[in-house]
Write an enzyme that holds these catalytic residues in place. Structure first.
Site, PDB file in Angstrom:
ATOM      1  N   GLU A 248      -4.086   5.322 -28.065  1.00 44.22           N
ATOM      2  CA  GLU A 248      -3.498   6.274 -29.036  1.00 44.22           C
ATOM      3  C   GLU A 248      -2.034   5.622 -29.424  1.00 44.22           C
ATOM      4  O   GLU A 248      -1.392   5.276 -28.736  1.00 44.22           O
ATOM      5  CB  GLU A 248      -3.227   7.666 -28.631  1.00 44.22           C
ATOM      6  CG  GLU A 248      -4.540   8.556 -28.268  1.00 44.22           C
ATOM      7  CD  GLU A 248      -4.355   9.645 -27.797  1.00 44.22           C
ATOM      8  OE1 GLU A 248      -5.148  10.682 -27.706  1.00 44.22           O
ATOM      9  OE2 GLU A 248      -3.167  10.076 -27.186  1.00 44.22           O
ATOM     10  N   LYS A 250       1.839   5.417 -30.031  1.00 42.56           N
ATOM     11  CA  LYS A 250       2.891   5.935 -29.612  1.00 42.56           C
ATOM     12  C   LYS A 250       3.845   6.331 -30.437  1.00 42.56           C
ATOM     13  O   LYS A 250       4.579   5.188 -30.645  1.00 42.56           O
ATOM     14  CB  LYS A 250       3.308   5.466 -28.152  1.00 42.56           C
ATOM     15  CG  LYS A 250       4.507   6.171 -27.662  1.00 42.56           C
ATOM     16  CD  LYS A 250       5.073   5.509 -26.294  1.00 42.56           C
ATOM     17  CE  LYS A 250       6.030   6.344 -25.642  1.00 42.56           C
ATOM     18  NZ  LYS A 250       7.025   6.880 -26.573  1.00 42.56           N
ATOM     19  N   ARG A 270      10.635  18.303 -24.361  1.00 47.37           N
ATOM     20  CA  ARG A 270      10.087  17.571 -23.291  1.00 47.37           C
ATOM     21  C   ARG A 270      10.808  18.095 -22.125  1.00 47.37           C
ATOM     22  O   ARG A 270      10.297  18.247 -21.134  1.00 47.37           O
ATOM     23  CB  ARG A 270      10.386  15.896 -23.527  1.00 47.37           C
ATOM     24  CG  ARG A 270      10.146  15.088 -22.365  1.00 47.37           C
ATOM     25  CD  ARG A 270      10.744  13.657 -22.401  1.00 47.37           C
ATOM     26  NE  ARG A 270      10.848  13.020 -21.196  1.00 47.37           N
ATOM     27  CZ  ARG A 270       9.894  12.010 -20.853  1.00 47.37           C
ATOM     28  NH1 ARG A 270       9.000  11.668 -22.016  1.00 47.37           N
ATOM     29  NH2 ARG A 270       9.815  11.630 -19.755  1.00 47.37           N
ATOM     30  N   PHE A 339      -1.592  15.304 -30.150  1.00 40.17           N
ATOM     31  CA  PHE A 339      -2.265  14.185 -29.297  1.00 40.17           C
ATOM     32  C   PHE A 339      -3.122  14.911 -27.869  1.00 40.17           C
ATOM     33  O   PHE A 339      -3.906  14.533 -27.360  1.00 40.17           O
ATOM     34  CB  PHE A 339      -1.483  13.343 -28.791  1.00 40.17           C
ATOM     35  CG  PHE A 339      -0.106  13.887 -28.022  1.00 40.17           C
ATOM     36  CD1 PHE A 339      -0.293  13.797 -26.689  1.00 40.17           C
ATOM     37  CD2 PHE A 339       0.937  13.732 -28.831  1.00 40.17           C
ATOM     38  CE1 PHE A 339       0.837  14.391 -25.703  1.00 40.17           C
ATOM     39  CE2 PHE A 339       2.145  14.324 -27.892  1.00 40.17           C
ATOM     40  CZ  PHE A 339       1.980  14.461 -26.409  1.00 40.17           C
ATOM     41  N   ARG A 416       3.097  12.448 -13.381  1.00 46.98           N
ATOM     42  CA  ARG A 416       3.232  10.954 -13.829  1.00 46.98           C
ATOM     43  C   ARG A 416       2.095  10.001 -13.211  1.00 46.98           C
ATOM     44  O   ARG A 416       2.299  10.063 -11.854  1.00 46.98           O
ATOM     45  CB  ARG A 416       4.362  10.127 -13.790  1.00 46.98           C
ATOM     46  CG  ARG A 416       4.651   8.994 -14.288  1.00 46.98           C
ATOM     47  CD  ARG A 416       5.936   8.079 -14.225  1.00 46.98           C
ATOM     48  NE  ARG A 416       7.000   8.973 -14.478  1.00 46.98           N
ATOM     49  CZ  ARG A 416       7.611   8.947 -15.763  1.00 46.98           C
ATOM     50  NH1 ARG A 416       7.000   8.164 -16.834  1.00 46.98           N
ATOM     51  NH2 ARG A 416       8.834   9.661 -16.097  1.00 46.98           N
TER      52      ARG A 416
END
Length: 584
Positions: A248, A250, A270, A339, A416
């Site tokens: 995708e 960025k 964020r 997204f 992560r």
């Protein structure tokens, strides 16, 4: 519960350099806390009265705190200011003044009183609010002991300096209420879905682990974002993702989590801050594009309405104002590229694999000139991935995010990992990407910088140990204005010793609470005998350090310390760099 108990625990935590001791102290504190107060004690222990997304701030600077202290101690504000300069800390200056003046508290402070007082201060707005805030805070100081005054003053000025991280709180809660840190994963998932430590703590204390397992996603409570690891080799990316991935674009925009329930809309950054007021136009676009209750993730970018081209990220900063007007909307028009979708009409989608979430997104979103989906391509070979990468760069993007298509490609809230991999490239340097590092220490400068810091000790974050590990010492790239700005930010967070969550071989001239994230670039990553990042993981008795580091000029205020580049990312970058050298 007396506030004195909290203050004594805070003093113990402040003096330790061991994270194990910090956790142990918190476990003891949480066990002593009545169940009905556990949420308040958790908030106060991280210097807050509510989760970040509520936007509840004290708005009570040092000058107001000094005015309140002057009123209570009956001494001039100038005298207090002088002591603050001597001590370098308002809290410590206040404690010593209380002791020297032999101040007698007018009663006993309770946790409830402190919490409610701070809450009322945060809620005070409008005409006369400043005087009301001072009056409320003075009433707390009148009942405080010297030690209590120290932590009240630090709390109200948002400089608690304990540096207790989310993971440390979660570990302590797990041990205190389930008897083992093994259950932290369950507690952590509840936190990742709600972004509210106090809320999760109260459920755990009152309903146990089974109650925590029932915690669900709620519209209006931000879900902690899933984060990507990084690589700069398409071969390794495809290998890591099983030979095939969803690539995708960025975008270089602002990552936003958008929530809708009926006519209620919430937008979160964020960092989980409520930024709904910054994008009234985006809300209208989403309302038209998705006629459902939802939680979606998107990148907001400023566009040229005539050409549809994306304008520089810096233009988005003009939306960072208290009141967004028609001028901002017209001058800096935004578009949203979606997204991911993690909630739809009452259903939690986080445990569904990425291909299924993307399919749902494609079905429910009505594309408009201002709302679209992030362009995606399924690739299974290096050539296609490289071509798509260059296409993204030509269209103004930073690179790609390559996503796993496997059945286990769930939305890992707050994690992560290598289910998502960023593919970016910087051709001007051997270093594949910039690093977002945390300031943990400083070293005295020379000449004009004599007596204060001239270089900074920078660290990455290791989520496994909840520790910050040193990577480099940086003193270049800073202007004089930068140094002034850094002093304003860092000196109030100066510590008397290394923070318990900092792992460092180097002895800095001064230590700071891990707080500020800076973007750093450099020549290359090398083995280091003095830096603790990756210690023993790539070579015995060696860590990884960054050579010829330089500050890029970018302050990452959008990132918490725990959002910094991770130890594992740096290890992967180091290994990748060595492979590039071998091939060349």
């Amino acid at each position: 519960m007396e506030y004195r108990i909290l203050a004594e625990f805070y003093e113990r935590i402040e003096k330790t350099t061991s994270r194990i001791e910090m956790v142990s102290s918190l476990v003891e504190l949480f066990k002593q806390t009545p169940k009905e107060l556990i949420d308040k004690v958790v908030y106060l222990s991280i210097g807050k009265i509510a989760p970040e997304y509520t936007g509840l701030d004290y708005n009570f600077g040092e000058k107001l705190a000094i005015r309140a202290l002057s009123r209570v101690l009956k001494i001039p504000a100038l005298e207090i200011e002088k002591r603050v300069r001597q001590e370098g800390d308002l809290g410590e200056a206040g404690r010593k003044l209380y002791e020297e003046l032999g101040f007698k508290p007018e009663g006993t402070l309770t946790v409830e009183e402190v919490y409610n007082g701070l809450l009322n201060i945060a809620k005070a707005v409008g005409i006369g609010s400043q005087e009301r805030k001072i009056s409320i805070f003075a009433s707390l100081l009148k009942k405080a002991t010297p030690l209590e005054a120290k932590y009240l003053l630090r709390t109200i000025t948002e400089r608690l300096r304990l540096g207790i991280g989310d993971n440390t709180i979660l570990e302590a809660l797990s041990i205190a209420f389930t008897g083992s840190s093994v259950n932290r994963e369950v507690v952590e998932r509840a936190y990742n879905l709600t972004s509210d430590l106090g809320y999760v703590a109260k459920i755990l204390a009152e309903k146990g682990l089974e109650g925590v397992k029932q915690v669900k996603i709620q519209v209006g409570r931000p879900v902690r974002p899933m984060l990507a690891e990084r690589m700069s080799s398409p071969i390794l990316i495809l290998r890591k993702l099983g030979g095939k991935c969803g690539a995708e674009y960025k975008y270089d925009g602002e990552r936003i989590q958008a929530h809708r329930k009926g006519d209620e809309f919430y937008l979160f950054s964020r960092r989980l801050e409520n930024i709904t007021h910054q994008y009234p136009d985006l809300i209208e676009f989403l309302k038209e594009a998705i006629p459902h209750d939802f939680i979606v993730e998107l990148e907001a970018v400023v566009i040229d309405p005539a050409s549809g081209e994306i304008r520089p990220f810096q233009e988005l900063m003009h939306r960072k104002v208290k009141y967004v007007t028609k001028y901002h909307i017209t001058k800096y028009p935004v578009a949203g590229f979606l997204f991911d979708i993690i909630y739809l009409d009452g259903e939690d989608l986080t445990l569904k694999p990425y291909p299924e979430r993307r399919e749902i997104l494609e079905k429910v979103v009505k594309r408009t000139d201002r709302i679209g989906l992030v362009p995606r391509k399924i690739v299974d070979n290096v050539e296609d991935l490289e071509n798509f990468f260059y296409q993204a760069i030509e269209e103004g993007c930073e690179g790609l995010v390559c996503k796993s298509l496997a059945p286990n490609s769930i939305y890992q809230a707050g994690k992560r990992g290598f289910l998502w991999i960023k593919y970016k490239r910087d051709y001007k340097s051997v270093l594949a990407d910039t690093l977002d590092l945390v300031v943990v220490g400083g070293f005295y400068g020379k000449g004009q910088r004599k007596g204060t810091f001239g270089s900074l000790l920078m660290a990455c974050y290791d989520p496994e140990s909840d520790m910050f590990k040193t990577v480099t010492k940086v003193g270049t790239g800073f202007t004089e204005d930068d140094f002034k700005k850094l002093e304003e930010i860092l000196m109030p967070r100066k510590l008397n010793h290394r923070h318990p969550r900092v792992n460092s071989i180097l002895e800095a001239d001064m230590w700071f609470e891990p707080y500020l994230v800076l973007e750093i670039t450099g020549a290359e990553l090398t083995l280091s005998p003095v830096h603790t990042c990756g210690w023993g993981k790539v070579s015995p008795n060696r860590g990884i350090g960054l050579r010829f580091p330089r500050f890029t000029g970018r302050y990452r205020f959008d990132k918490r310390p725990e959002d910094a580049t991770t130890e594992q990312e740096i290890i992967e970058m180091y290994r990748m760099q060595r492979k590039i050298r071998v091939r060349s």
